[in-house]
Design an enzyme around this catalytic site. Structure first.
Site, PDB file in Angstrom:
ATOM      1  N   HIS A 194       0.825  -1.201   0.000  1.00 29.18           N
ATOM      2  CA  HIS A 194       0.000   0.000   0.000  1.00 29.18           C
ATOM      3  C   HIS A 194       0.870   1.267   0.000  1.00 29.18           C
ATOM      4  O   HIS A 194       0.598   2.231  -0.737  1.00 29.18           O
ATOM      5  CB  HIS A 194      -0.908  -0.026   1.237  1.00 29.18           C
ATOM      6  N   GLU A 253      -2.019  -5.448  -4.041  1.00 27.74           N
ATOM      7  CA  GLU A 253      -2.756  -5.000  -2.863  1.00 27.74           C
ATOM      8  C   GLU A 253      -4.144  -5.659  -2.814  1.00 27.74           C
ATOM      9  O   GLU A 253      -4.614  -6.057  -1.743  1.00 27.74           O
ATOM     10  CB  GLU A 253      -2.884  -3.480  -2.963  1.00 27.74           C
ATOM     11  N   ASN A 303      23.859 -26.146  -2.028  1.00 25.68           N
ATOM     12  CA  ASN A 303      24.484 -27.463  -1.915  1.00 25.68           C
ATOM     13  C   ASN A 303      23.783 -28.310  -0.846  1.00 25.68           C
ATOM     14  O   ASN A 303      23.544 -29.502  -1.039  1.00 25.68           O
ATOM     15  CB  ASN A 303      25.969 -27.282  -1.564  1.00 25.68           C
TER      16      ASN A 303
END
Length: 796
Positions: free
Chosen positions: A47, A69, A377
Site C-alpha cells: 500500500h 494490494e 548445496n
C-alpha cells in the site's frame, strides 16, 4: 528538479528498505497463512509503495502494486487462502516490483518492463478475467504530452533567481510548484475516468475509504467534485499507511546517509593514527629505559596512555560506522529455500539466528555468494526427498540452520543441515575417478581431509547437471572467496545425521591482530586468526620422513617448514638449541612454521604493496611497525601451498653453514681482516703480516667490517679488531659477529691500547679469543695470527 530528485531519492530508499524484508515475510506467511499481523504488515508495504509511486506518477509500478494490494486485501479479509500457487504469483510480482524500483533508480522512469502477464494472473486470483488494461502503452504518450510544458516551466524556472529569494518567497514558490503538480495529477486522473479506466486503483483501498469509492463510482456526474476530496483523503491516509511500515527499521529513525568513500577515507586516517600510536608507544618505552627515574616520565606515560586509549576507542567507533548486520545477507535466503524446495520437490525449513551480528560492509558484500552456494548445496545434496527421510525415521521436513555469532576477533557463520551427511569413502572414490587425488593420498587421508575434497575445482557428486548443481564450480568458488577474506572453512559431518560447515571470517579487513615473528634480520606478521598455537621445541624433537621435517604434537604428526626456506632467507645468525614453531591452521590443514624469534602480538594496519610489488607469492601486504620499520604480512593460504614443495628443513644441520675450514693449498688461501679506524695502524699490521703471504682485507670501522662479512665475498680465518672506532666499536662488532652461525668459531683478536682488567674482561665476554695491547712487535702479531688460523709450517 532538485526538489523532485530529493523526493525520488527518499522514495527509493524507503521502498528498497520496505521491499528488502518482504521476501522473508511472504515465505513466513506461506507457512503461517493465519498470521493476520504479518499479513497486515505485508499489505501496508504494498500500500505504501503504491501510494508513493502514484504521487510520483510511476504508473506501471502503481498498476502492479494495486493488483498485489487487491490480492493481499482479500487474503486479510479471509476471502482468499494463500496457497503455494498463489504465493508463486505474489513472489513474481515482488521480483517485478524490485526490477521496477531498480529501473526508476537508474533512469527515473518505470517504462520498459512488461508487467501485464503478472497483473493478469493477480487479477485471476481475485476472481477477475485476467483481461486488464495496463498503462504501459499509454504512459509514454501521456509523458510526451506533459514533458513539453514541464520543460517550458523548467525554462521559466531557470529565469527565476532562487539564490536571491527571501525565505517567504522561496516558500511561496514551493507552494506554487506543488499546486501545479497537484493540478497535473488531477487532470491526469480525470482523463483516465473519461477514457473508462478504473479509478479505484488510485485511492486507498482501506476499509474506511471503501464507502467513498462506492459513492464515486455510483455518482458519475459529480465525480470531479469529490476528486479533490479523494485526493486530500489519499494524502491524509498515505502517511498513516506508511507510518507502520516506517516503524519496521526502528533503529534507523535518526540517521543521515554518508557516502561510503568518506567512511573509507576516515578508516584510512584511523589506520595511520594506529600506526602513529604504535610508534609513540615504542618511543615511550625507549625514553623510559634511557631516562629511568626522571620526573617527566610519569607525565609522559599518562599522555601516551590517554592517546592510546582514545585512538583505540576512535578506531572501534569508526569501524562500527562501517558495520552492517549480517541479516542483510540472511534475509534473501528464506525465499531462496522456498523456491529450491519447490524446484527439488523437497520439504525444507530454514531456521535463522544471530542475524543482528555485525560485519564490515566490504565483507558483507563478499559473503553473500559463498553462502548461496553452500545453502544450495545443502538443499540439493544434503536434504533427502520426503519419502526417503520418512523411511529413515526422520521428520518429513528437512532443516537447514543458519546462524552467526562472534568468536574473539572473528565472526563465525554456521550452516547446519540434518540431511544424509558426507560419506568420506564416497568422496575419495569420486576424487579418484576424476583424477583429483592419487590412491596413495586417498589411503592416508583422514575423514576431515576427505570432507575438504568438495572444495576442489571440478569436484561434484551430482549424477546429472541441473540448474541447482552438477558443474563442480560452486564450492570451489566458496573456498576461493572465503580465503580472499582471510577466512577459514571447517566441515564436520556424520553419515545419516547431517553436515555442519563453519566459516570463520575476520570482523574487518583493514586493521587486524597479528603475531610478529623474527627470521634472521627480517620480521614477518602472521594474521592471528590463522595461528592455532606456538610451541618451543628442541632440535631432538624434529624428525625427517620422506624428505620432510615433522614433529609430534600431542597425538598428531605435524609437518614442519622453516619460514626462511619458503622466502629464501639466508640463515646466517647462530641457531640455538631450541626452535619456535608457529602452528598454522587453515580449515582441516595444519602446518608448523619454524621461526627464529617470537616478537609478540600487535595490532597492524594492512597496506597494499603497490603496483610494482603486488602479486608476490606468499605475501598479502605490508605494515609499518612501532619503530618505523616495514614488516611484510604473510598470506597464510599461499604459504601453506608453497610449503608443500619445501624439502626437509636444515634446522638440524644448522652448523653446516659455519666457516668450516677448507683445505689450504697455499698461504694466500688464508684470509684475515684488519679492522681499525687509523690508517697508520692498519699499515703497521699489514707490514707485519705480509711476509706470511696471507690475503689481507681492510675495514675502517666496525660497520664496514660487518657489511663485508654479510656480503659473503670472503671466507675469513681470523679478524684483527681495534676497540675504539666510530659508528661501531670493537666490542659491539664482536658481539654482532658471534650472532652469525657461519662465524661462530671465527677467531677474533683484539688489538688495542686499552690495558685495564675490565677492558680485557669485556673483550672476552664479547667473543674475543686474544687480546693484544699496543705497542706490539711484528713477530708477536704474526705468531698470534699463525696460531689462531692453524697456519701450516710448510708455507713459512
Amino acid at each position: 528538479m532538485d526538489e523532485f530528485q530529493e523526493i525520488l531519492q527518499d522514495f527509493l530508499v524507503e521502498s528498497f528498505e520496505l521491499v528488502e524484508k518482504l521476501d522473508e515475510d511472504l515465505v513466513e506467511l506461506e507457512s503461517n497463512p493465519d498470521d493476520l499481523e504479518l499479513l497486515n504488515g505485508i499489505f501496508r508495504v504494498a500500500h505504501t509503495v503504491k501510494g508513493a509511486s502514484s504521487f510520483l506518477n510511476f504508473d506501471v509500478l502503481t498498476h502492479l502494486t494495486h493488483h498485489m494490494e487487491d490480492v493481499l486485501n482479500r487474503a486479510r479479509h479471509g476471502e482468499l487462502k494463500i496457497t503455494p500457487d498463489v504465493m508463486d504469483v505474489i513472489l513474481e510480482s515482488i521480483d517485478l516490483m524490485k526490477a521496477l524500483l531498480e529501473k526508476i533508480r537508474d533512469t527515473s522512469s518505470d517504462d520498459g518492463i512488461d508487467v501485464s502477464a503478472c497483473v493478469a494472473r493477480l487479477d485471476k486470483i481475485t476472481g477477475g478475467t485476467g483481461e486488464v488494461e495496463t498503462p504501459v502503452a499509454a504512459a509514454p504518450v501521456e509523458e510526451v504530452v506533459e514533458e513539453t510544458p514541464e520543460d517550458d516551466s523548467g525554462s521559466d524556472e531557470d529565469e527565476i533567481d532562487y539564490d536571491n529569494m527571501s525565505p517567504e518567497e522561496v516558500e511561496a514558490e514551493i507552494e506554487r510548484l506543488l499546486a501545479e503538480r497537484q493540478a497535473e495529477d488531477r487532470k491526469k486522473r480525470e482523463a483516465k475516468i473519461a477514457a473508462g479506466e478504473e479509478v479505484p486503483q488510485m485511492p486507498n483501498p482501506d476499509e474506511e475509504e471503501a464507502p467513498e469509492e462506492v459513492k464515486e463510482e455510483k455518482k458519475a456526474a459529480p465525480a470531479p467534485t469529490p476528486a479533490p476530496a479523494a485526493k486530500q483523503q489519499e494524502k491524509k491516509e498515505d502517511p498513516k499507511a506508511a507510518a507502520p511500515a516506517r516503524k519496521t527499521p526502528a533503529q534507523v529513525e535518526q540517521t543521515i546517509r554518508v557516502d561510503v568513500k568518506r567512511l573509507d577515507h576516515l578508516m584510512n586516517l584511523i589506520g595511520e593514527l594506529v600506526l602513529a600510536k604504535n610508534r609513540l608507544i615504542k618511543i615511550n618505552d625507549d625514553v623510559e629505559e634511557r631516562y629511568e627515574g626522571e620526573e617527566f616520565l610519569e607525565e609522559l606515560n599518562q599522555v601516551v596512555s590517554i592517546v592510546s586509549l582514545v585512538t583505540t576507542d576512535l578506531q572501534i567507533a569508526v569501524m562500527k560506522t562501517r558495520m552492517l548486520p549480517i541479516g542483510k545477507v540472511f534475509n534473501k535466503f528464506p525465499r531462496m529455500i522456498r523456491d529450491l524446495s519447490r524446484e527439488l520437490n523437497k520439504k525444507i525449513e530454514l531456521v535463522i539466528s544471530g542475524e543482528e551480528t555485525e560485519l564490515d560492509k566490504s565483507i558483507v558484500e563478499e559473503i553473500g555468494d559463498p553462502l548461496v552456494h553452500i545453502i544450495r548445496n545443502s538443499c540439493d545434496h544434503g536434504i533427502e526427498p520426503p519419502e526417503e527421510r520418512v523411511a529413515k525415521g526422520k521428520p518429513e521436513t528437512g532443516t537447514i540452520a543458519l546462524k552467526a555469532y562472534n568468536e574473539g576477533n572473528q565472526i563465525v557463520i554456521q550452516i547446519d543441515d540434518d540431511g544424509k551427511g558426507l560419506d568420506p569413502e564416497m568422496l575419495k572414490n569420486k576424487s579418484l575417478e576424476k583424477g583429483i587425488i592419487t590412491e596413495k593420498e586417498a589411503d592416508s587421508m583422514s575423514d576431515k581431509e576427505a570432507f575438504a575434497l568438495i572444495f576442489k575445482p571440478g569436484f561434484s557428486t551430482a549424477a546429472a547437471v541441473t540448474n541447482v548443481s552438477g558443474r563442480g564450480v560452486g564450492m570451489d568458488v566458496v573456498k576461493t572467496n572465503i580465503e580472499k577474506l582471510n577466512g577459514i572453512i571447517d566441515i564436520d559431518s556424520e553419515v545419516g545425521k547431517g553436515t555442519s560447515i563453519k566459516l570463520k571470517i575476520p570482523l574487518t579487513l583493514a586493521i587486524i591482530q597479528a603475531l610478529l615473528v623474527g627470521v634472521q634480520e627480517e620480521h614477518y606478521a602472521i594474521p592471528l586468526a590463522s595461528v592455532l598455537e606456538t610451541v618451543r621445541i628442541s632440535k631432538d624433537e624434529i624428525y625427517t620422513v620422506e624428505g620432510k621435517s615433522v614433529m609430534r604434537l600431542r597425538d598428531d604428526v605435524l609437518s614442519l617448514v622453516h619460514i626462511g626456506d619458503i622466502f629464501e632467507v639466508e640463515r646466517i645468525f647462530d641457531a640455538s638449541e631450541h626452535a619456535y614453531v608457529v602452528v598454522l591452521g587453515l580449515g582441516t590443514s595444519k602446518l608448523g612454521l619454524i621461526v627464529d624469534t617470537l616478537v609478540g602480538q600487535e595490532e597492524i594496519v594492512i597496506k597494499s604493496l603497490g603496483d610494482y610489488l603486488k602479486g608476490i607469492e606468499g605475501i598479502a601486504g605490508a605494515t609499518i611497525r612501532g619503530d618505523g620499520g616495514v614488516t611484510l604480512i604473510v598470506d597464510v593460504v599461499a604459504l601453506m601451498n608453497m610449503a608443500k614443495d619445501v624439502k626437509s628443513s636444515a634446522i638440524s644441520d644448522s652448523d653446516s653453514g659455519s666457516s668450516a675450514s677448507t683445505e689450504k693449498n697455499s698461504a694466500s688461501d688464508y684470509v684475515v681482516m684488519i679492522v681499525d679506524d687509523s690508517k697508520t695502524d692498519r699499515m703497521i699490521m699489514r707490514k707485519a703480516l705480509e711476509p706470511m703471504g696471507i690475503t689481507l682485507v681492510e675495514a675502517s670501522d666496525g660497520q664496514e667490517a660487518l657489511n663485508i662479512l654479510k656480503s659473503g665475498d670472503y671466507n675469513f680465518d681470523a679478524m684483527l679488531i681495534d676497540i675504539e672506532m666510530p659508528r661501531m666499536d670493537g666490542y659491539t662488532l664482536a658481539s654482532e659477529i658471534k650472532k652469525y652461525n657461519r662465524y661462530k668459531h671465527l677467531p677474533l683478536i683484539a688489538v688495542t691500547s686499552r690495558t685495564s682488567k675490565s677492558d680485557r674482561m669485556r673483550g672476552v665476554e664479547s667473543g674475543m679469543v686474544e687480546y693484544i695491547t699496543k705497542p706490539y712487535s711484528a713477530d708477536y702479531l704474526a705468531s698470534v695470527v699463525q696460531r689462531n688460523v692453524n697456519f701450516k709450517a710448510e708455507f713459512l
